[in-house]
Design a protein around this motif. Structure first.
Motif, PDB file in Angstrom:
ATOM      1  N   LEU A 163      -1.330   6.004   9.782  1.00 31.36           N
ATOM      2  CA  LEU A 163      -0.693   4.772   9.320  1.00 31.36           C
ATOM      3  C   LEU A 163      -1.690   3.938   8.519  1.00 31.36           C
ATOM      4  O   LEU A 163      -2.829   3.735   8.943  1.00 31.36           O
ATOM      5  CB  LEU A 163      -0.198   3.962  10.520  1.00 31.36           C
ATOM      6  N   PHE A 164      -1.253   3.463   7.339  1.00 32.67           N
ATOM      7  CA  PHE A 164      -2.053   2.554   6.521  1.00 32.67           C
ATOM      8  C   PHE A 164      -1.352   1.190   6.509  1.00 32.67           C
ATOM      9  O   PHE A 164      -0.160   1.095   6.185  1.00 32.67           O
ATOM     10  CB  PHE A 164      -2.203   3.079   5.100  1.00 32.67           C
ATOM     11  N   LEU A 217       3.304  -1.194   4.564  1.00 41.86           N
ATOM     12  CA  LEU A 217       2.930  -0.055   5.405  1.00 41.86           C
ATOM     13  C   LEU A 217       3.216   1.249   4.679  1.00 41.86           C
ATOM     14  O   LEU A 217       4.118   1.323   3.832  1.00 41.86           O
ATOM     15  CB  LEU A 217       3.730  -0.044   6.715  1.00 41.86           C
ATOM     16  N   CYS A 218       2.463   2.304   5.024  1.00 45.04           N
ATOM     17  CA  CYS A 218       2.797   3.659   4.591  1.00 45.04           C
ATOM     18  C   CYS A 218       2.130   4.637   5.547  1.00 45.04           C
ATOM     19  O   CYS A 218       1.197   4.283   6.270  1.00 45.04           O
ATOM     20  CB  CYS A 218       2.362   3.922   3.148  1.00 45.04           C
ATOM     21  N   VAL A 219       2.621   5.889   5.598  1.00 46.12           N
ATOM     22  CA  VAL A 219       1.977   6.948   6.365  1.00 46.12           C
ATOM     23  C   VAL A 219       1.672   8.105   5.427  1.00 46.12           C
ATOM     24  O   VAL A 219       2.393   8.340   4.444  1.00 46.12           O
ATOM     25  CB  VAL A 219       2.845   7.435   7.540  1.00 46.12           C
ATOM     26  N   ASP A 220       0.589   8.855   5.728  1.00 46.23           N
ATOM     27  CA  ASP A 220       0.263  10.021   4.923  1.00 46.23           C
ATOM     28  C   ASP A 220       0.908  11.262   5.536  1.00 46.23           C
ATOM     29  O   ASP A 220       1.662  11.166   6.522  1.00 46.23           O
ATOM     30  CB  ASP A 220      -1.251  10.174   4.762  1.00 46.23           C
ATOM     31  N   ILE A 221       0.618  12.431   4.972  1.00 48.33           N
ATOM     32  CA  ILE A 221       1.295  13.657   5.418  1.00 48.33           C
ATOM     33  C   ILE A 221       0.880  14.048   6.834  1.00 48.33           C
ATOM     34  O   ILE A 221       1.552  14.866   7.470  1.00 48.33           O
ATOM     35  CB  ILE A 221       1.020  14.823   4.442  1.00 48.33           C
ATOM     36  N   ARG A 222      -0.211  13.479   7.342  1.00 44.03           N
ATOM     37  CA  ARG A 222      -0.650  13.766   8.718  1.00 44.03           C
ATOM     38  C   ARG A 222      -0.267  12.634   9.679  1.00 44.03           C
ATOM     39  O   ARG A 222      -0.770  12.560  10.799  1.00 44.03           O
ATOM     40  CB  ARG A 222      -2.163  13.998   8.755  1.00 44.03           C
ATOM     41  N   ASP A 223       0.608  11.763   9.228  1.00 40.78           N
ATOM     42  CA  ASP A 223       1.108  10.664  10.053  1.00 40.78           C
ATOM     43  C   ASP A 223       0.030   9.654  10.428  1.00 40.78           C
ATOM     44  O   ASP A 223       0.094   9.032  11.491  1.00 40.78           O
ATOM     45  CB  ASP A 223       1.797  11.189  11.322  1.00 40.78           C
ATOM     46  N   VAL A 241       0.860  -1.179   0.000  1.00 36.10           N
ATOM     47  CA  VAL A 241       0.000   0.000   0.000  1.00 36.10           C
ATOM     48  C   VAL A 241       0.896   1.229   0.000  1.00 36.10           C
ATOM     49  O   VAL A 241       1.956   1.237   0.632  1.00 36.10           O
ATOM     50  CB  VAL A 241      -0.940  -0.002   1.224  1.00 36.10           C
ATOM     51  N   SER A 242       0.494   2.274  -0.752  1.00 40.87           N
ATOM     52  CA  SER A 242       1.270   3.512  -0.819  1.00 40.87           C
ATOM     53  C   SER A 242       0.308   4.688  -0.919  1.00 40.87           C
ATOM     54  O   SER A 242      -0.615   4.678  -1.742  1.00 40.87           O
ATOM     55  CB  SER A 242       2.222   3.486  -2.026  1.00 40.87           C
ATOM     56  N   CYS A 243       0.513   5.697  -0.078  1.00 43.59           N
ATOM     57  CA  CYS A 243      -0.432   6.818   0.025  1.00 43.59           C
ATOM     58  C   CYS A 243      -0.251   7.813  -1.118  1.00 43.59           C
ATOM     59  O   CYS A 243       0.865   8.262  -1.395  1.00 43.59           O
ATOM     60  CB  CYS A 243      -0.235   7.553   1.346  1.00 43.59           C
ATOM     61  N   LEU A 244      -1.356   8.148  -1.763  1.00 41.55           N
ATOM     62  CA  LEU A 244      -1.366   9.254  -2.708  1.00 41.55           C
ATOM     63  C   LEU A 244      -1.810  10.524  -2.002  1.00 41.55           C
ATOM     64  O   LEU A 244      -1.321  11.618  -2.288  1.00 41.55           O
ATOM     65  CB  LEU A 244      -2.294   8.943  -3.885  1.00 41.55           C
TER      66      LEU A 244
END
Length: 556
Positions: free
Chosen positions: A540-541, A532-538, A307-310
């Protein structure tokens, strides 16, 4: 220690630096002994003012004005950022400018000196030392690495020599067989002719005897065989074989010998370190006592890998088929892209520009998807790409394993150009595990401090190196946990430089600080967490392998 200071604080002349001082020139701001006073006064370019040292002025020694040498600069022009004298101000050149007392400006600068010194000593100079040390390490590796290249070229030459020798011997063997066959044919033909010649000699001898004897009976029984011998024996014509050498194509020969990649020397712009104030001003986000599940996305895969956050509410996912899906928090499919090869991607990542990158082990490529068009940016020879991440500098970091499964490394690319290869520690030992018989899971992420963090599953360790590739530490699980194995799969980092890694078979996430100290677990009823990934607001996905769901978790 200053030259004119000693353990007993004896003050020495600034000129000769051997005799104790007695006087001071207030104009030149210099201490003098008796012998040097005359020498100093002989300089008639200035109007000196020499007095006994103990009677020196206690007032500040303002700098001389470069434009009005007879005046001292008692003011500082904030607009021009230069010291000025009264005549400079009255000249009108600094009209409307903000002026401050020179001593106030000096005092403010003096206060910053300890801060500058501390930053230079504790943060900046060590980085320069580290860079210099890394260069020395690289220089030490030159003989080894270029020696390996030379050995490889020699070995390839020996292989080609053996192949050529084998071809030459095979040709010689064929030539010998041709020669033997040629000789055998000629010998057979010679034997036939020799037999006929013997018969002819006998007939000739018999005819001569008949003619000499006048024996009627012999003459009457004679039968001529001339017509038989007028037909000569078959003549064997053998054309000698010829050898036609193939014109040597040097380009093909070079290609056959193997290629040598060019020496790539790229001068990278030096990284600008953030000041201590900027680093300390980053908002601190404490860890929550109880992390919260805030959303669940059903991806539709049978098995989910990455998974990777857009954005905060859109994530790219990849699983057990060739389709990569962009989904929102409501599990709605926004976009889907199929790999070029039609095989499942090994891993995915989103670049700083919002484009998608994926690795494909079926054809050993790294591919970029921009505006739904796929472009292959990296094609590997002898190596298989595994996992990928995008760095703060918009480079790509790729973990890869050799085709024979006996080597692993991390390579940094700028576009299609290899910039850095990380494989061994300072003692030449492999940094990353390799195993021919099991999957080489090696998710990776770049931390805020530019460390490169690899979740090395087969080594049961998180391996962290700094930006230069020097090993910082290995994390092998919580020290108190001796009963359960540590199975790191996915890995990511956040704005606090935390390192988060998925402990796959133990259904939890480990949170570490940037130095590898364990901080906390995240559970949230996870089922086989993988990517795993995190978005700009931290936020966690977490990609769950078996349920094929993505869980969004707030933990800060």
């Amino acid at each position: 220690m200053h030259p004119w200071r000693s353990a007993q604080e004896v003050l020495l002349c600034d000129l000769c630096e051997t005799v104790p001082l007695q006087s001071r020139c207030e104009v030149c701001n210099i201490n003098l002994c008796v012998n040097c006073v005359g020498k100093h006064l002989s300089d008639s370019s200035k109007q000196h003012h020499v007095m006994p040292y103990l009677q020196r002025k206690s007032t500040p020694n303002y700098p001389r004005c470069p434009k009005h040498v007879e005046k001292h600069c008692e003011l500082h022009c904030e607009n021009c950022d230069i010291p000025v004298c009264i005549k400079c101000v009255s000249s009108g050149k600094h009209e409307g400018h903000k002026l401050s007392e020179f001593l106030e400006k000096l005092s403010a600068k003096t206060k910053n000196l300890p801060k500058d010194l501390e930053e230079l000593e504790t943060r900046i100079y060590p980085r320069y030392e580290e860079m210099a040390s890394n260069i020395q390490t690289e220089k030490a590796d030159i003989e080894t690495n270029y020696g390996k290249l030379t050995t490889a070229a020699e070995q390839e030459g020996e292989i080609l020599h053996r192949e050529i020798t084998a071809i030459v011997n095979q040709r010689k063997s064929v030539i010998q067989k041709m020669k033997n066959k040629h000789l055998s044919t000629l010998n057979k033909n010679t034997k036939e002719i020799t037999q006929k010649m013997a018969e002819l000699k006998q007939i000739i001898s018999d005819l001569k005897s008949i003619l000499k004897s006048n024996d009627v009976s012999l003459t009457s029984t004679y039968k001529s065989r001339n017509s038989e011998f007028r037909t000569l024996p078959s003549k064997v014509r053998v054309t000698f074989p010829s050898f036609t050498p193939q014109k040597i194509n040097k380009d093909q020969l070079n290609e056959m010998f193997g290629s040598l990649s060019p020496l790539s020397i790229n001068t990278e712009h030096g990284d600008t370190m953030k000041s201590a104030e900027a680093v300390s001003s980053r908002p601190v986000k404490p860890l929550l006592d109880e992390p919260r599940l805030t959303a669940t996305i059903d991806t539709g895969y049978r098995e989910l890998y990455s998974v990777s956050c857009l954005s905060e509410d859109q994530v790219w996912t990849s699983g057990d088929n060739e389709t990569m899906k962009l989904l929102n928090l409501q599990s709605k499919l926004l976009t889907s892209i199929q790999t070029k090869s039609g095989k499942p991607p090994q891993d995915i990542a989103v670049t700083r520009d919002g484009d998608l990158v994926y690795t494909d082990t079926s054809n050993n490529t790294v591919n970029l998807i921009k505006n739904k068009k796929i472009r292959t940016v990296i094609t590997l020879q002898g190596w298989r790409p595994r996992y990928v991440c995008c760095t703060a500098a918009n480079d790509l970091l790729v973990t890869m394993v050799s085709d024979d499964g006996k080597q692993s490394k991390v390579v940094r690319y700028s576009g299609s150009t290899e910039k850095q290869s990380i494989q061994f520690d300072d003692q030449g030992r492999p940094l990353y595990s390799y195993n021919v018989f099991i999957n080489n899971y090696k998710y990776l992420s770049e931390n805020m401090n530019l460390d490169i963090c690899v979740a090395d599953w087969s080594a049961s360790a998180v391996v962290v190196v700094n930006q230069s590739g020097k090993l910082r530490f290995r994390y092998t699980g919580h020290p108190s946990n001796t009963e359960q194995s540590f199975d790191p799969y996915g890995i990511t980092t956040d704005s606090q430089s935390h390192i988060l890694t998925a402990d796959h078979y133990n259904n939890r996430i480990h949170i570490l600080d940037q130095d590898g100290q364990f901080l906390r677990y995240i559970h949230c009823d996870l089922d086989r967490p993988s990517g795993l990934c995190v978005d700009i607001r931290d936020n966690l996905f977490v990609a769950e392998y078996h349920t094929a769901k993505v869980k969004k978790i707030q933990y800060l």
